[in-house]
Write a protein that holds these residues in place. Sequence first.
Motif, PDB file in Angstrom:
ATOM      1  N   VAL A  17       1.724  -1.415   8.356  1.00 38.20           N
ATOM      2  CA  VAL A  17       1.802  -1.264   6.898  1.00 38.20           C
ATOM      3  C   VAL A  17       1.312  -2.538   6.215  1.00 38.20           C
ATOM      4  O   VAL A  17       1.717  -3.649   6.586  1.00 38.20           O
ATOM      5  N   VAL A  26       0.946  -4.586   2.512  1.00 40.14           N
ATOM      6  CA  VAL A  26       1.626  -4.669   1.221  1.00 40.14           C
ATOM      7  C   VAL A  26       0.957  -5.719   0.344  1.00 40.14           C
ATOM      8  O   VAL A  26       0.583  -6.798   0.827  1.00 40.14           O
ATOM      9  N   LYS A  27       0.799  -5.390  -0.931  1.00 42.47           N
ATOM     10  CA  LYS A  27       0.302  -6.378  -1.896  1.00 42.47           C
ATOM     11  C   LYS A  27       0.931  -6.097  -3.260  1.00 42.47           C
ATOM     12  O   LYS A  27       1.025  -4.941  -3.677  1.00 42.47           O
ATOM     13  N   ALA A  61       3.653  -3.355  -3.640  1.00 40.95           N
ATOM     14  CA  ALA A  61       3.336  -1.949  -3.367  1.00 40.95           C
ATOM     15  C   ALA A  61       2.692  -1.804  -1.989  1.00 40.95           C
ATOM     16  O   ALA A  61       2.091  -2.742  -1.460  1.00 40.95           O
ATOM     17  N   ILE A  62       2.825  -0.616  -1.420  1.00 39.56           N
ATOM     18  CA  ILE A  62       2.173  -0.305  -0.146  1.00 39.56           C
ATOM     19  C   ILE A  62       0.701  -0.007  -0.415  1.00 39.56           C
ATOM     20  O   ILE A  62       0.372   0.856  -1.239  1.00 39.56           O
ATOM     21  N   ASP A  71       6.227   2.092  -3.752  1.00 41.86           N
ATOM     22  CA  ASP A  71       6.839   0.763  -3.739  1.00 41.86           C
ATOM     23  C   ASP A  71       7.012   0.283  -2.299  1.00 41.86           C
ATOM     24  O   ASP A  71       7.309   1.074  -1.401  1.00 41.86           O
ATOM     25  N   ALA A  72       6.863  -1.028  -2.111  1.00 44.06           N
ATOM     26  CA  ALA A  72       7.008  -1.619  -0.778  1.00 44.06           C
ATOM     27  C   ALA A  72       8.484  -1.835  -0.463  1.00 44.06           C
ATOM     28  O   ALA A  72       8.958  -2.958  -0.273  1.00 44.06           O
ATOM     29  N   GLY A  77       8.363  -5.739  -1.186  1.00 40.58           N
ATOM     30  CA  GLY A  77       7.549  -6.605  -0.338  1.00 40.58           C
ATOM     31  C   GLY A  77       8.231  -7.859   0.145  1.00 40.58           C
ATOM     32  O   GLY A  77       7.663  -8.613   0.933  1.00 40.58           O
TER      33      GLY A  77
END
Length: 368
Positions: free
Chosen positions: A19, A21-22, A25-26, A325-326, A363
């Motif tokens: 996965v 993430v930035k 968010a995924i 959302d992460a 995140g």
Amino acid sequence: MFDLLIKNGKLITGEKVEVAVKDGAILAVETEIESSAKEVLDLEGKHYLSAGWVDDHVHCYEKMTLYYDYPDEIGVTKGVTTVIDAGTTGAENIGEFYELTKAVKTNVYALVNISKWGIVEQDELADLTKIQAALVRERLAELPQFIVGIKARMSKTVVGENGITPLELAKDIQRENQNLLLMIHIGSAPPELHEVLDLLDEGDVLTHCFNGKPNGILDKETDQIKDFARAAYEKGIVFDIGHGTDSFNFHVAETALKEGIKATSISTDIYHRNRENGPVYDLATTMEKLHVVGYSWEEILDKVTAVPARYFHLEKKGHLKAGYDADLTIFDVEDGEKTLTDSNGFTRVAKEVIKPVKTIIGGTIYDN
């Protein structure tokens, strides 16, 4: 460059997953992702990964005296990324509750109690003057990012001599506010369970669905699920666990499963006493109890991620997919015996236990 790259994880099905993430968010979910990141978390093929766990029935407004807890004590430290407070506060104090939640790590949402001060006293719906639809409307307009529904506790100790009337008023509030989600607590009669279910519609949430009380879904004489309860389930009323101190019974859950009735969603009804002293402890323990009853880990995870996210309209949560959302839960499933106790003191022995390892919210990684 990603902010976070999770390498060599595995889904509950055993498939490899990575996965990226930035900005909270995924961005990508793939079997393998080759890219640089500011932070790399290598699970080395040892740990499972899922969307962040959601507990849709908790009590975490710390300023109450009857039922209270602290969001991070039942959330991020327990592998739970999102909690929904189930009506601890009403229209008069939910604003203060919202302000407190801004300082915590766990995502917090709330159902507003139709009684304006919430559960200040056990019988919050015994005085009908406390149910003020105009106040509820005001708070819904002020806090749409926080309030995800309304809550009414429909049992004798709560409604006093008012019977089914508080539920009728709750349904009026629901209809006036574009069919807002409604959660109903069930307990001792009156009102009788069939009266409550007769007023509920598809998508309404019935919490404490497997309690062991005479006014529950199990007919004590025939040891079968009551016909009207089955009809309500088939109509699409959401059957939510809401374990709590006094509201989950192994035999009721097992009997329901044999008759083809499964809980729609899994939640704890946790607050500090049943967290510290049991029988609840945390969401993972409640998940273990449903596994002992006969649910698969795959469907249990669905009932603490995608399902509550759908019913409570948490549009960016509940899925391990790009654009969400992460919020992630990293966990282990291990062999090992563990005695589990329901709300009535009955026990079962689990052969597998589920243990959160890390909780990721927006995140950011937190250790369990």
